[in-house]
Design an enzyme around this catalytic site. Structure first.
Site, PDB file in Angstrom:
ATOM      1  N   HIS A   1      12.555 -70.992  35.365  1.00  6.53           N
ATOM      2  CA  HIS A   1      13.533 -70.017  34.876  1.00  6.53           C
ATOM      3  C   HIS A   1      13.696 -68.851  35.852  1.00  6.53           C
ATOM      4  O   HIS A   1      12.746 -68.447  36.523  1.00  6.53           O
ATOM      5  CB  HIS A   1      13.104 -69.482  33.506  1.00  6.53           C
ATOM      6  CG  HIS A   1      13.072 -70.533  32.447  1.00  6.53           C
ATOM      7  ND1 HIS A   1      14.167 -70.859  31.694  1.00  6.53           N
ATOM      8  CD2 HIS A   1      12.057 -71.343  32.029  1.00  6.53           C
ATOM      9  CE1 HIS A   1      13.847 -71.833  30.850  1.00  6.53           C
ATOM     10  NE2 HIS A   1      12.571 -72.135  31.030  1.00  6.53           N
TER      11      HIS A   1
ATOM     12  N   ASP B   1      20.611 -67.446  30.286  1.00  4.65           N
ATOM     13  CA  ASP B   1      19.176 -67.673  30.046  1.00  4.65           C
ATOM     14  C   ASP B   1      18.361 -66.396  30.269  1.00  4.65           C
ATOM     15  O   ASP B   1      18.458 -65.772  31.316  1.00  4.65           O
ATOM     16  CB  ASP B   1      18.732 -68.792  31.017  1.00  4.65           C
ATOM     17  CG  ASP B   1      17.255 -69.125  30.963  1.00  4.65           C
ATOM     18  OD1 ASP B   1      16.570 -68.706  30.013  1.00  4.65           O
ATOM     19  OD2 ASP B   1      16.771 -69.806  31.893  1.00  4.65           O
TER      20      ASP B   1
ATOM     21  N   HIS C   1       1.679 -74.094  40.032  1.00  5.96           N
ATOM     22  CA  HIS C   1       2.823 -74.246  39.129  1.00  5.96           C
ATOM     23  C   HIS C   1       3.805 -73.118  39.384  1.00  5.96           C
ATOM     24  O   HIS C   1       3.394 -71.990  39.647  1.00  5.96           O
ATOM     25  CB  HIS C   1       2.375 -74.207  37.664  1.00  5.96           C
ATOM     26  CG  HIS C   1       3.530 -74.109  36.700  1.00  5.96           C
ATOM     27  ND1 HIS C   1       4.429 -75.136  36.531  1.00  5.96           N
ATOM     28  CD2 HIS C   1       3.942 -73.095  35.894  1.00  5.96           C
ATOM     29  CE1 HIS C   1       5.349 -74.756  35.637  1.00  5.96           C
ATOM     30  NE2 HIS C   1       5.079 -73.528  35.242  1.00  5.96           N
TER      31      HIS C   1
END
Length: 538
Positions: A350, A175, A346
């Protein structure tokens, strides 16, 4: 819209099958899914679809693909629960073959042995895949971050990655989404401090919006609401559905007596209430979009209410989101939508650069292929891997549709591209929208349409009444009227100068009118509207 195929001999497994939402220029398109031409060409070889986690960009295309390739699907409990819901909506559930797996399990599919490795992300039940193939082990990380204090107390399985690293990994597919961020991505628990602060300071009701699949975030909102003495309500179809699914699977813990039913929210004491609503990206009919204009059937919004957007702004959605935020400010609502580094509302799901480095050091693959990201992110992830020095062989920068072949002697080579790309879908009809249709829609949106209606006597070939011209999105004002007057003269002249034989053939006369009118309008306006001549027989 993530999707990757692994092929060994005559066996293919597919990893993930996601969708994406269209950019603005894809007019009238509802969703975009991967082009599976290569898989259809080799349909007899496709053995299964293996899923890493439950986000739309990894599972959203399944209902559209199962119609073409009804193969077994492997996924974790929560991932399959969301897939099941989708298939039910598309009347595909009965024919689907769903296989539930858990971290630590091993599935054998053809020549592939797949071990599911637990990773942390912004939703639950996420796995990376360690795939044992005839030529070596390949690891696909799925989406991940290394969260040291996960909400569900299930840590990222660093030991499993290290174990494979010691054994020897042929290739790592990893990723790349957050490669531009230095340091570490904060833990999911980092939002608790700010949420509690805002909940305690809120003079009236609190509305929190996050992605409806962010079960950890929902759990923390439930916990903080209870801590400050507030009840919790849920609005928005996806939010309600996902909360019900997660609660049923015991993945979300909501104490008895702490939930306000949707129909009771409007009458409930606002000082004792927190509402979780879907619609963080200001989707037109989402709960939060309707709440922002005080047009939601279950609840209103008023001055001094607090709205917390606990999600990132996805690039491309900025205009719609800030328009929604403006509506909230007009109602004197207290809106919080930006995260401070010290106490965020928030956090990303990732990995940032340091976590990517840790994974590279643990796995130490022979070959490295960055995935999941724009080209610039793949490029930067390649550079990061180069800098770490943990890759003993080559680093490959691949674009969509470009295969890489690993041979029995441990070599790797790029091969010729296979058909790949995107398929645009109108979800109302589930039909593919061709490129030519998008081109026509763009053409109409830029230059408009001109419909000419001409009544011609079929015996004499004479135009009985002056032609009527209807335009949409083309001209306005007095200048426009003047051009249309001249355009009528052009049509009359075209008909008059046509032979009797041409006048009797409607297709010929229509084409002549279209060509002459197109030439005239382009000369006058530099535009190329869509011209539709209509002939009425009288």
């Amino acid at each position: 819209m993530n999707m990757m195929a692994l092929r060994s001999g005559d066996d293919i497994i597919v990893i993930d099958a996601g969708l994406m939402f269209p950019e603005q220029e894809l007019l009238g398109v509802d969703i975009v899914i991967p082009d599976i031409t290569y898989l259809k060409q080799n349909r007899r070889m496709v053995r299964a679809i293996v899923l890493t986690h439950a986000h739309e960009d990894h599972i959203g295309a399944i209902p559209y693909i199962l119609g073409e390739l009804n193969v077994p699907i492997y996924g974790t409990q929560f991932t399959l629960a969301l897939v099941r819901k989708k298939l039910e909506e598309h009347s595909l559930l009965e024919s689907a073959k769903l296989n539930e797996v858990a971290p630590g399990d091993v599935s054998t599919i053809g020549p592939f042995q797949i071990e599911y490795l637990h990773v942390t992300h912004s939703t639950i039940d996420c796995v990376a895949l360690a795939v044992r193939t005839p030529v070596g082990v390949i690891i696909h990380t799925g989406d991940f971050k290394i969260d040291p204090t996960p909400v569900d107390k299930k840590p990222f399985d660093l030991h499993a990655f290290a174990r494979y690293g010691q054994e020897g990994v042929l290739a790592l597919f990893s990723d790349s989404t957050n490669v531009e961020r230095p340091g570490f991505t904060p833990s999911e628990r980092a939002v608790v401090v700010r949420l509690e602060e805002l909940f305690r300071a809120a003079p009236e009701k609190v509305v929190v919006s996050c992605f409806s699949s962010s079960i950890h975030r929902i759990q923390q909102v439930v916990d903080v609401a209870r801590m400050v003495g507030r009840k919790i309500g849920f609005v928005g179809r996806s939010m309600v559905d996902n909360v019900e699914i997660a609660h049923r699977l015991n993945k979300l813990h909501i104490p008895d007596g702490s939930v306000v039913r949707p129909q009771d929210i409007r009458s409930f004491d606002p000082k004792k209430l927190v509402v979780m609503a879907s619609g963080t990206q200001a989707e037109p009919m989402s709960a939060l979009s309707r709440i922002a204009v005080d047009n939601h059937r279950l609840m209103g919004i008023a001055a001094n209410d607090t709205v917390i957007l606990s999600a990132r702004i996805i690039p491309g959605n900025e205009k719609a989101i800030f328009r929604m935020i403006d509506h909230l400010f007009r109602r004197q609502v207290l809106v919080y939508y930006e995260s401070g580094r010290s106490a965020p509302i928030h956090v990303s799901g990732h990995a940032s650069q340091e976590e990517m480095k840790i994974l590279l050091q643990l796995v130490r693959p022979k070959y490295f292929i960055p995935i999941h990201g724009e080209y610039r992110q793949l490029f930067r992830h390649s550079a990061l891997a180069e800098q770490v020095g943990a890759v003993s062989g080559q680093i490959f920068l691949l674009e969509t549709g470009h295969p890489i072949e690993f041979t029995a002697d441990g070599e790797a080579h790029k091969r010729e591209a296979v058909p790949a790309g995107r398929v645009m879908v109108d979800s109302g009809s589930l039909e593919e929208v061709e490129d030519v249709v998008i081109r026509d829609r763009r053409h109409l949106s830029e230059d408009g349409v001109v419909v000419t209606i001409i009544a011609i006597d079929k015996h004499t070939g004479r135009v009985e009444v002056p032609p009527e011209i209807v335009t949409r999105g083309f001209l306005s004002g007095d200048d426009g009227q003047e051009i249309l007057v001249k355009a009528r003269e052009v049509i009359l002249k075209t008909v008059e100068q046509s032979s009797a034989e041409e006048k009797m053939d409607w297709s010929v006369i229509k084409e002549k009118i279209r060509v002459d009118l197109k030439r005239y309008l382009n000369k006058q306006t530099s535009k190329r509207p869509l011209i539709l001549p209509v002939i009425l027989e009288v």
